[in-house]
Design a protein around this motif. Structure first.
Motif, PDB file in Angstrom:
ATOM      1  N   GLY A  29      -1.504   0.819  -4.879  1.00 14.71           N
ATOM      2  CA  GLY A  29      -0.721  -0.279  -4.336  1.00 14.71           C
ATOM      3  C   GLY A  29      -0.617  -1.405  -5.342  1.00 14.71           C
ATOM      4  O   GLY A  29      -1.055  -1.274  -6.487  1.00 14.71           O
ATOM      5  N   CYS A  62       6.901   2.713  -1.108  1.00 12.45           N
ATOM      6  CA  CYS A  62       5.681   2.098  -0.584  1.00 12.45           C
ATOM      7  C   CYS A  62       5.836   1.934   0.924  1.00 12.45           C
ATOM      8  O   CYS A  62       6.891   1.529   1.407  1.00 12.45           O
ATOM      9  N   TYR A 105       0.826  -1.211   0.000  1.00  9.55           N
ATOM     10  CA  TYR A 105       0.000   0.000   0.000  1.00  9.55           C
ATOM     11  C   TYR A 105       0.863   1.265   0.000  1.00  9.55           C
ATOM     12  O   TYR A 105       2.047   1.237   0.315  1.00  9.55           O
ATOM     13  N   ASN A 106       0.191   2.359  -0.334  1.00  6.05           N
ATOM     14  CA  ASN A 106       0.787   3.695  -0.247  1.00  6.05           C
ATOM     15  C   ASN A 106       2.048   3.812  -1.098  1.00  6.05           C
ATOM     16  O   ASN A 106       3.107   4.237  -0.631  1.00  6.05           O
ATOM     17  N   CYS A 107       1.927   3.443  -2.355  1.00  8.21           N
ATOM     18  CA  CYS A 107       3.065   3.521  -3.277  1.00  8.21           C
ATOM     19  C   CYS A 107       2.951   4.778  -4.142  1.00  8.21           C
ATOM     20  O   CYS A 107       1.875   5.106  -4.654  1.00  8.21           O
TER      21      CYS A 107
END
Length: 284
Positions: free
Chosen positions: A155, A171, A133-135
């Motif tokens: 993500g 990420c 997640y959060n890339c």
């Protein structure tokens, strides 16, 4: 016009239907025999070593408690919630799926998949999969499937890749979730710019396999003798609850002297959790 007969017939049919759906307990039975009867949730019949969370604790083996949402049994374990999709008692296997991923793969809290290894273990019929997640960005690779979340950029869903040297600083969060080899993965070839969120959600909702560890070998003989399986928390032994008393193995033999099951004030098992990532395989 005489309305007495039709009304009486309807009343009788209504009463009979109540007896079918809400059976009246016979008086004089040993109370655990009544309280620990199996229950049905959705299409799954639940019995020992499991118990419904509203049943007395002596109805199940320590740690094997299930709730029911009306469609699936719910297993709570190590602060996580799992939907029980299928139960195979002959091989002691559950197919479970993470409830927090059932509606969306966009998580609010990035918790790892965890099991209480005192109670359950993974089977060999699972594959490794990873959600990242959060890339901000990531190069498109053949086994990397992109998805997007409103609050966390985008993500990737990754199958069977060792991320020890590949997880970039771009990420921030990673979650491992097993998937079953029994179900076809059904993902199209990865392609840049395509959001695979719905495909990934379908895969994760099919669940993965875990096996329960509790020994239930005595339960079959107890059931054949007309009993209901249970557990004595003080003696830490199996109980066979029969119509008249509790027995060590089967009904109609020498009953347990007290015939009263006991329960501790607090759970006897302290969970030890870990994600057995290295135990899963990547064969297709």
């Amino acid at each position: 016009m005489d309305l007495t007969t039709p009304f009486s017939s309807l009343s009788l049919l209504f009463f009979i239907s109540l007896q079918i759906h809400f059976p009246v307990r016979a008086s004089g039975y040993f109370s655990p025999f009544q309280e620990c009867a199996p229950f049905v949730c959705g299409y799954i019949r639940i019995s020992y070593p499991f118990r419904h969370i509203r049943q007395p604790r002596y109805c199940g083996y320590p740690g094997y408690e299930l709730d029911c949402d009306g469609f699936n049994p719910i297993l709570y374990m190590v602060s996580q919630k799992y939907q029980v999709i299928h139960m195979d008692r002959s091989v002691q296997i559950l197919v479970v799926a993470r409830s927090d991923l059932s509606d969306s793969i966009c998580l609010e809290t990035y918790n790892e998949t965890t099991l209480d290894l005192n109670l359950f273990n993974y089977t060999s019929n699972n594959l490794n999969s990873t959600l990242i997640y959060n890339c901000n960005s990531w190069p498109t690779l053949p086994s990397y499937y992109r998805f997007s979340c409103p609050e966390s950029h985008f993500g990737y869903f990754i199958l069977c890749v060792n991320l020890s040297n590949l997880l970039p600083k771009r990420c921030s969060s990673i979650v491992h979730v097993p998937i079953s080899k029994s179900e076809p993965i059904g993902l199209p070839p990865a392609s840049a710019g395509i959001d695979f969120g719905d495909n990934i959600s379908d895969i994760l909702n099919k669940g993965f396999e875990i096996t329960w560890i509790a020994n239930t070998s005595l339960c079959e003989d107890c059931a054949i003798s007309g009993g209901i399986c249970g557990y004595d928390w003080t003696r830490k032994e199996f109980n066979c609850f029969c119509r008249d008393a509790a027995y060590p193995a089967t009904c109609h033999r020498t009953p347990i002297p007290t015939s009263v099951p006991s329960m501790p004030p607090v759970p006897a098992i302290i969970p030890s959790s870990m994600y057995a990532y290295s135990h899963l395989t990547c064969g297709f």
